[in-house]
Design a protein around this motif. Structure first.
Motif, PDB file in Angstrom:
ATOM      1  N   SER A   8      44.008  87.420 123.592  1.00  0.00           N
ATOM      2  CA  SER A   8      45.229  86.995 123.105  1.00  0.00           C
ATOM      3  C   SER A   8      45.294  87.637 121.546  1.00  0.00           C
ATOM      4  O   SER A   8      44.320  86.964 120.763  1.00  0.00           O
ATOM      5  CB  SER A   8      45.241  85.464 123.120  1.00  0.00           C
ATOM      6  N   PHE A   9      46.166  88.184 121.278  1.00  0.00           N
ATOM      7  CA  PHE A   9      46.222  88.508 119.811  1.00  0.00           C
ATOM      8  C   PHE A   9      47.621  88.042 119.448  1.00  0.00           C
ATOM      9  O   PHE A   9      48.413  87.863 120.118  1.00  0.00           O
ATOM     10  CB  PHE A   9      46.466  90.152 119.555  1.00  0.00           C
ATOM     11  N   VAL A  10      47.806  87.945 117.995  1.00  0.00           N
ATOM     12  CA  VAL A  10      48.859  87.482 117.415  1.00  0.00           C
ATOM     13  C   VAL A  10      49.873  88.583 116.842  1.00  0.00           C
ATOM     14  O   VAL A  10      51.099  88.712 117.506  1.00  0.00           O
ATOM     15  CB  VAL A  10      48.589  86.745 115.891  1.00  0.00           C
ATOM     16  N   ALA A  11      49.251  89.533 116.576  1.00  0.00           N
ATOM     17  CA  ALA A  11      49.801  90.924 116.369  1.00  0.00           C
ATOM     18  C   ALA A  11      49.111  92.149 116.281  1.00  0.00           C
ATOM     19  O   ALA A  11      47.909  92.158 116.386  1.00  0.00           O
ATOM     20  CB  ALA A  11      50.223  90.833 114.841  1.00  0.00           C
ATOM     21  N   VAL A  12      49.555  93.352 116.932  1.00  0.00           N
ATOM     22  CA  VAL A  12      48.799  94.502 116.845  1.00  0.00           C
ATOM     23  C   VAL A  12      49.567  95.680 116.406  1.00  0.00           C
ATOM     24  O   VAL A  12      50.958  95.578 116.368  1.00  0.00           O
ATOM     25  CB  VAL A  12      48.661  94.739 118.684  1.00  0.00           C
ATOM     26  N   ARG A  13      49.039  96.710 115.776  1.00  0.00           N
ATOM     27  CA  ARG A  13      49.628  97.976 115.126  1.00  0.00           C
ATOM     28  C   ARG A  13      50.557  98.714 116.389  1.00  0.00           C
ATOM     29  O   ARG A  13      50.036  98.492 117.748  1.00  0.00           O
ATOM     30  CB  ARG A  13      48.649  98.844 114.611  1.00  0.00           C
ATOM     31  N   ALA A  14      51.590  99.120 116.147  1.00  0.00           N
ATOM     32  CA  ALA A  14      52.477  99.693 116.986  1.00  0.00           C
ATOM     33  C   ALA A  14      51.830 100.873 117.696  1.00  0.00           C
ATOM     34  O   ALA A  14      52.029 101.324 119.064  1.00  0.00           O
ATOM     35  CB  ALA A  14      53.789 100.256 116.513  1.00  0.00           C
ATOM     36  N   ASN A  42      62.925  96.524 117.927  1.00  0.00           N
ATOM     37  CA  ASN A  42      63.881  95.569 117.763  1.00  0.00           C
ATOM     38  C   ASN A  42      64.983  96.372 117.148  1.00  0.00           C
ATOM     39  O   ASN A  42      65.781  95.939 116.214  1.00  0.00           O
ATOM     40  CB  ASN A  42      63.324  94.452 116.860  1.00  0.00           C
ATOM     41  N   GLY A  43      65.412  97.391 117.550  1.00  0.00           N
ATOM     42  CA  GLY A  43      66.633  98.199 117.036  1.00  0.00           C
ATOM     43  C   GLY A  43      66.449  99.007 115.811  1.00  0.00           C
ATOM     44  O   GLY A  43      67.353  99.464 115.199  1.00  0.00           O
ATOM     45  N   THR A  44      65.124  98.990 115.180  1.00  0.00           N
ATOM     46  CA  THR A  44      65.177  99.589 113.944  1.00  0.00           C
ATOM     47  C   THR A  44      63.764 100.641 114.072  1.00  0.00           C
ATOM     48  O   THR A  44      62.947 100.366 114.988  1.00  0.00           O
ATOM     49  CB  THR A  44      64.916  98.986 112.839  1.00  0.00           C
ATOM     50  N   GLY A  45      63.928 101.613 113.318  1.00  0.00           N
ATOM     51  CA  GLY A  45      62.871 102.611 113.211  1.00  0.00           C
ATOM     52  C   GLY A  45      61.347 101.812 112.919  1.00  0.00           C
ATOM     53  O   GLY A  45      61.575 100.617 112.189  1.00  0.00           O
ATOM     54  N   CYS A  46      60.267 102.313 112.988  1.00  0.00           N
ATOM     55  CA  CYS A  46      59.047 101.585 112.722  1.00  0.00           C
ATOM     56  C   CYS A  46      58.157 102.817 112.262  1.00  0.00           C
ATOM     57  O   CYS A  46      58.368 103.915 112.280  1.00  0.00           O
ATOM     58  CB  CYS A  46      58.523 100.917 113.682  1.00  0.00           C
ATOM     59  N   LYS A  47      57.062 102.123 111.642  1.00  0.00           N
ATOM     60  CA  LYS A  47      55.841 102.914 111.007  1.00  0.00           C
ATOM     61  C   LYS A  47      54.757 102.896 112.046  1.00  0.00           C
ATOM     62  O   LYS A  47      54.663 101.733 112.679  1.00  0.00           O
ATOM     63  CB  LYS A  47      55.599 102.633 109.837  1.00  0.00           C
ATOM     64  N   GLY A  55      57.445  89.460 122.785  1.00  0.00           N
ATOM     65  CA  GLY A  55      58.705  89.140 122.630  1.00  0.00           C
ATOM     66  C   GLY A  55      59.721  90.549 122.056  1.00  0.00           C
ATOM     67  O   GLY A  55      60.809  90.370 122.193  1.00  0.00           O
ATOM     68  N   ASP A  56      58.828  91.351 121.306  1.00  0.00           N
ATOM     69  CA  ASP A  56      59.495  92.371 120.571  1.00  0.00           C
ATOM     70  C   ASP A  56      60.350  93.387 121.681  1.00  0.00           C
ATOM     71  O   ASP A  56      59.776  93.594 122.812  1.00  0.00           O
ATOM     72  CB  ASP A  56      58.650  93.113 119.731  1.00  0.00           C
ATOM     73  N   THR A  57      61.033  94.395 121.519  1.00  0.00           N
ATOM     74  CA  THR A  57      61.791  95.087 122.274  1.00  0.00           C
ATOM     75  C   THR A  57      61.433  96.442 121.568  1.00  0.00           C
ATOM     76  O   THR A  57      61.625  96.659 120.616  1.00  0.00           O
ATOM     77  CB  THR A  57      63.287  94.837 122.309  1.00  0.00           C
ATOM     78  N   GLU A  70      60.101  95.332 126.957  1.00  0.00           N
ATOM     79  CA  GLU A  70      59.897  94.142 126.296  1.00  0.00           C
ATOM     80  C   GLU A  70      58.432  93.795 126.500  1.00  0.00           C
ATOM     81  O   GLU A  70      57.827  93.975 127.375  1.00  0.00           O
ATOM     82  CB  GLU A  70      60.644  92.898 127.082  1.00  0.00           C
ATOM     83  N   ILE A  71      57.853  93.412 125.146  1.00  0.00           N
ATOM     84  CA  ILE A  71      56.663  93.263 125.051  1.00  0.00           C
ATOM     85  C   ILE A  71      55.941  91.864 125.483  1.00  0.00           C
ATOM     86  O   ILE A  71      56.499  90.888 125.271  1.00  0.00           O
ATOM     87  CB  ILE A  71      55.983  93.393 123.503  1.00  0.00           C
ATOM     88  N   MET A  72      55.398  91.812 126.600  1.00  0.00           N
ATOM     89  CA  MET A  72      54.996  90.696 127.139  1.00  0.00           C
ATOM     90  C   MET A  72      53.581  90.117 126.824  1.00  0.00           C
ATOM     91  O   MET A  72      53.202  89.072 126.938  1.00  0.00           O
ATOM     92  CB  MET A  72      54.759  90.552 128.844  1.00  0.00           C
TER      93      MET A  72
END
Length: 134
Positions: A8-14, A42-47, A55-57, A70-72
């Motif tokens: 379980s991670f809270v956040a991970v690099r794209a 989430n509808g915008t570009g990313c780095k 939950g992010d798309t 959808e990120i599960m």
């Protein structure tokens, strides 16, 4: 989706998540796709260093294939394909669009009149003469 085999991670690099989810073969290819504008979060570009959360798309383009996921779950390690499939869920609209594109490609190739075998030496020479003449 609480699977005990997934850490379980809270956040991970794209770029790391895309690699771990087996969207790209290497992290470098994932980074190139993000830098090239092929990935939206989430509808915008990313780095590549953008942090992804459950939950992010994610919308990504690979060749002619367009996916909306959808990120599960999050992961920083690349595992087997069965584990990678637990990290995301493809939206129904994305799945339907992908199937329609596959079907249209299949049907568009059906009209080609291909020879049953490869040309032999004599036929290749004849083709070359025709091409050189015109």
């Amino acid at each position: 989706m609480s699977d005990s085999s997934l850490p379980s991670f809270v956040a991970v690099r794209a770029d790391v998540w895309l690699w771990a989810a087996r969207m790209f073969k290497t992290r470098s290819l994932a980074k190139q796709a993000i830098d090239g504008g092929k990935v939206d979060v989430n509808g915008t570009g990313c780095k590549p260093s953008k942090t992804l959360h459950v939950g992010d798309t994610v919308r990504l383009t690979r060749g002619e294939e367009r996916l909306e996921l959808e990120i599960m779950a999050l992961s920083e390690q690349r595992g087997p394909a069965s584990a990678a499939q637990l990290l995301y869920r493809e939206t129904e609209a994305s799945r339907v669009a992908r199937e329609q594109l596959r079907e249209s490609r299949r049907l568009s190739g059906a009209g080609l009149n291909r020879p049953p075998t490869r040309p032999n030496k004599q036929e290749r020479r004849e083709l070359r003469r025709l091409k050189d003449f015109s």
